[in-house]
Design a protein around this motif. Structure first.
Motif, PDB file in Angstrom:
ATOM      1  N   CYS A 152      71.520  -8.261   3.970  1.00  0.00           N
ATOM      2  CA  CYS A 152      73.200  -9.277   4.200  1.00  0.00           C
ATOM      3  C   CYS A 152      74.138  -8.633   2.880  1.00  0.00           C
ATOM      4  N   HIS A 153      73.009  -8.917   2.107  1.00  0.00           N
ATOM      5  CA  HIS A 153      74.616  -8.895   0.452  1.00  0.00           C
ATOM      6  C   HIS A 153      74.854  -7.400  -0.051  1.00  0.00           C
ATOM      7  N   SER A 154      74.221  -6.446   0.952  1.00  0.00           N
ATOM      8  CA  SER A 154      75.206  -5.026   0.214  1.00  0.00           C
ATOM      9  C   SER A 154      75.168  -4.402   1.758  1.00  0.00           C
ATOM     10  N   VAL A 155      76.132  -3.233   1.229  1.00  0.00           N
ATOM     11  CA  VAL A 155      76.893  -2.189   2.158  1.00  0.00           C
ATOM     12  C   VAL A 155      76.978  -1.065   1.539  1.00  0.00           C
ATOM     13  N   ALA A 156      76.460   0.081   2.514  1.00  0.00           N
ATOM     14  CA  ALA A 156      76.670   1.448   1.764  1.00  0.00           C
ATOM     15  C   ALA A 156      77.164   1.722   0.817  1.00  0.00           C
ATOM     16  N   SER A 157      78.760   1.357   0.781  1.00  0.00           N
ATOM     17  CA  SER A 157      79.917   2.190  -0.156  1.00  0.00           C
ATOM     18  C   SER A 157      80.242   0.724  -1.079  1.00  0.00           C
ATOM     19  N   ARG A 158      79.759  -0.014  -0.890  1.00  0.00           N
ATOM     20  CA  ARG A 158      78.943  -1.236  -2.305  1.00  0.00           C
ATOM     21  C   ARG A 158      77.906  -0.889  -3.190  1.00  0.00           C
ATOM     22  N   LYS A 159      77.884  -1.058  -4.538  1.00  0.00           N
ATOM     23  CA  LYS A 159      76.727  -1.592  -4.706  1.00  0.00           C
ATOM     24  C   LYS A 159      75.877  -2.528  -4.652  1.00  0.00           C
ATOM     25  N   GLY A 192      77.578  -7.659  -2.435  1.00  0.00           N
ATOM     26  CA  GLY A 192      78.221  -8.166  -0.960  1.00  0.00           C
ATOM     27  C   GLY A 192      79.233  -7.846   0.016  1.00  0.00           C
ATOM     28  N   GLY A 193      79.990  -8.002   1.318  1.00  0.00           N
ATOM     29  CA  GLY A 193      81.059  -7.291   1.665  1.00  0.00           C
ATOM     30  C   GLY A 193      80.758  -6.829   3.350  1.00  0.00           C
ATOM     31  N   LEU A 194      79.131  -7.217   3.189  1.00  0.00           N
ATOM     32  CA  LEU A 194      78.953  -6.989   5.007  1.00  0.00           C
ATOM     33  C   LEU A 194      79.689  -8.035   6.044  1.00  0.00           C
ATOM     34  N   ALA A 195      80.229  -7.695   6.399  1.00  0.00           N
ATOM     35  CA  ALA A 195      80.633  -8.670   7.587  1.00  0.00           C
ATOM     36  C   ALA A 195      80.251  -8.973   8.793  1.00  0.00           C
ATOM     37  N   ILE A 196      79.990 -10.155   8.576  1.00  0.00           N
ATOM     38  CA  ILE A 196      79.025 -10.914   9.681  1.00  0.00           C
ATOM     39  C   ILE A 196      79.848 -11.561  10.850  1.00  0.00           C
ATOM     40  N   GLU A 197      79.600 -11.010  12.131  1.00  0.00           N
ATOM     41  CA  GLU A 197      80.692 -11.367  12.810  1.00  0.00           C
ATOM     42  C   GLU A 197      79.890 -12.857  14.049  1.00  0.00           C
TER      43      GLU A 197
END
Length: 424
Positions: free
Chosen positions: A49-56, A60-65
């Motif tokens: 939940c707190h990681s996305v491919a484009s960030r360390k 954070g940064g995951l968009a949760i609908e």
């Protein structure tokens, strides 16, 4: 005098050695605590939940609908400007268990604090040490969550918490052995499995939080996917459950949708004892044996296989299955253990809502690469190859063939899912 100096030097040498040994022991203890916290963070699925491919990692940064709008996960690295580097352990515990940030404002329940409320003090401490000392700080702030009125009024979450959550500590199931108790703690607390597998009320609240309530883990809906019930998993053996969590596949099924990330980031990193504890707890809950047998092997499975083999008087859906699916899932719908998932009796096929099946047909799926199953097994998507009428016919056949007895699918159902995929 010489003897005195010799004794003094000896004492100082011993003292220095003891000091070094004490420091070394303290470092080892701290390293062990960081390692434990890292394991607990995996068990709690914090990475997903707190990681996305484009960030360390953990930035954070995951968009949760959600039904409230788009909620972005926060930076939980020890950055003092963008993350949680200024949190005390008490503030960290409040965020985990109560959904309250260090500044006193409320988090949205996309953060599973209703489940994390069950964490022990020792586990919270280990997690705190890990995030403060074992995670690299990242000063890149995550996107801010900006919901529309009235959902942007975070103070309202205090009322929601009062109505729908509890601060009671974990209570082990009555008369359960140590393995089942450990499994209950992982499932109900750290793993927060109920967040997806328990139905929600009109206020998006989980309707139950532990196995004493029949609604707990009885299935739900997540972002258009029907989430299967976990109570008992009557058709699966303990080995089936352990393999699924460790590898993302077993002799009956392969992961898809949100569960792919859960296996990749969380459950595949758990030790065998904890995986078996989870399986033991889930099976202890019992299940609907009638439902299990209703979707099990029967003479109807053989009839479908024989009809497809003869390849005469086929419907559109049956022809599409032979042309596009039978090479992997075969005419008997049984697939190949740990390679191609079975369709006969599969929960994703028999769900009352066909959207998850339609997602897989249109967009495809692939298993995660894990330590025990490093190969990635992809299924191609057919969105470009099949139109809405064809996908509806194919899904209708799959949902009614062999021993499956799910409802028909309309072209409008496919159109809706295709539009959702296009929007993403």
């Amino acid at each position: 005098m010489k003897l005195f100096k010799t004794l003094t030097a000896a004492i100082m040498t011993v003292a220095a050695g003891l000091s070094v040994s004490a420091a070394h022991a303290q470092d080892q203890q701290q390293d062990a605590l960081i390692h434990q916290g890292e394991y607990l963070a995996r068990a709690g699925d914090c990475m997903a939940c707190h990681s996305v491919a484009s960030r360390k990692p953990y930035a954070g940064g995951l968009a949760i609908e959600s039904g409230l709008g788009t909620i972005y996960s926060t930076n939980i690295t020890p950055s003092k400007t963008a993350g949680i580097g200024n949190y005390t352990e008490a503030q960290f515990a409040n965020a985990l268990r109560k959904g309250v940030r260090a500044d006193g404002t409320n988090l949205y329940p996309a953060m599973p604090y209703p489940s994390y409320a069950k964490l022990t003090d020792a586990d919270v401490h280990a997690l705190y040490v890990y995030f403060m000392q074992g995670v690299a700080p990242n000063d890149d702030p995550a996107p801010a969550t900006k919901l529309s009125f009235p959902f942007n009024q975070r103070w309202g979450m205090a009322l929601w918490n009062w109505a729908f959550t509890s601060d009671k500590p974990f209570v082990a199931p009555a008369n359960a052995n140590a393995e089942v108790q450990r499994g209950a703690y992982l499932v109900e607390g750290l793993g927060h499995c109920g967040s997806c597998h328990t139905p929600r009320g009109v206020a998006m609240n989980e309707k139950a939080f532990d196995g004493s309530d029949a609604l707990y883990l009885s299935g739900g809906n997540l972002n258009g996917w029907s989430v299967p019930p976990l109570r008992g998993i009557a058709k699966w053996s303990r080995a089936d459950i352990v393999d699924y969590l460790a590898m993302g596949r077993n002799s009956k099924a392969s992961v898809a949708g949100e569960m792919t990330s859960v296996v990749y980031n969380s459950t595949s990193h758990l030790n065998d004892a904890d995986l078996n504890a989870i399986a033991a707890y889930l099976q202890s809950l019992g299940g609907d044996a009638a439902a299990a047998s209703a979707t099990g092997a029967s003479s109807a499975s053989g009839d479908t296989a024989a009809h497809l083999t003869a390849a005469k008087n086929l419907t559109l859906g049956e022809r599409l299955y032979l042309d596009n699916c039978s090479a992997c899932h075969f005419v008997h719908g049984g697939g190949a253990p740990r390679v191609f998932p079975r369709l006969d009796g599969a929960s994703v096929v028999n769900a009352s809502n066909p959207d998850a099946l339609l997602h897989v047909i249109l967009a495809g799926a692939k298993t995660p690469s894990t330590a025990k199953a490093p190969s990635v097994l992809p299924m191609p998507g057919f969105a470009a190859r099949l139109n809405d009428d064809e996908v509806a016919a194919l899904a209708t056949f799959v949902r009614s063939g062999w021993s499956n007895r799910a409802g028909a699918v309309e072209a409008g159902d496919v159109r809706k899912v295709r539009a959702t995929l296009a929007a993403k």
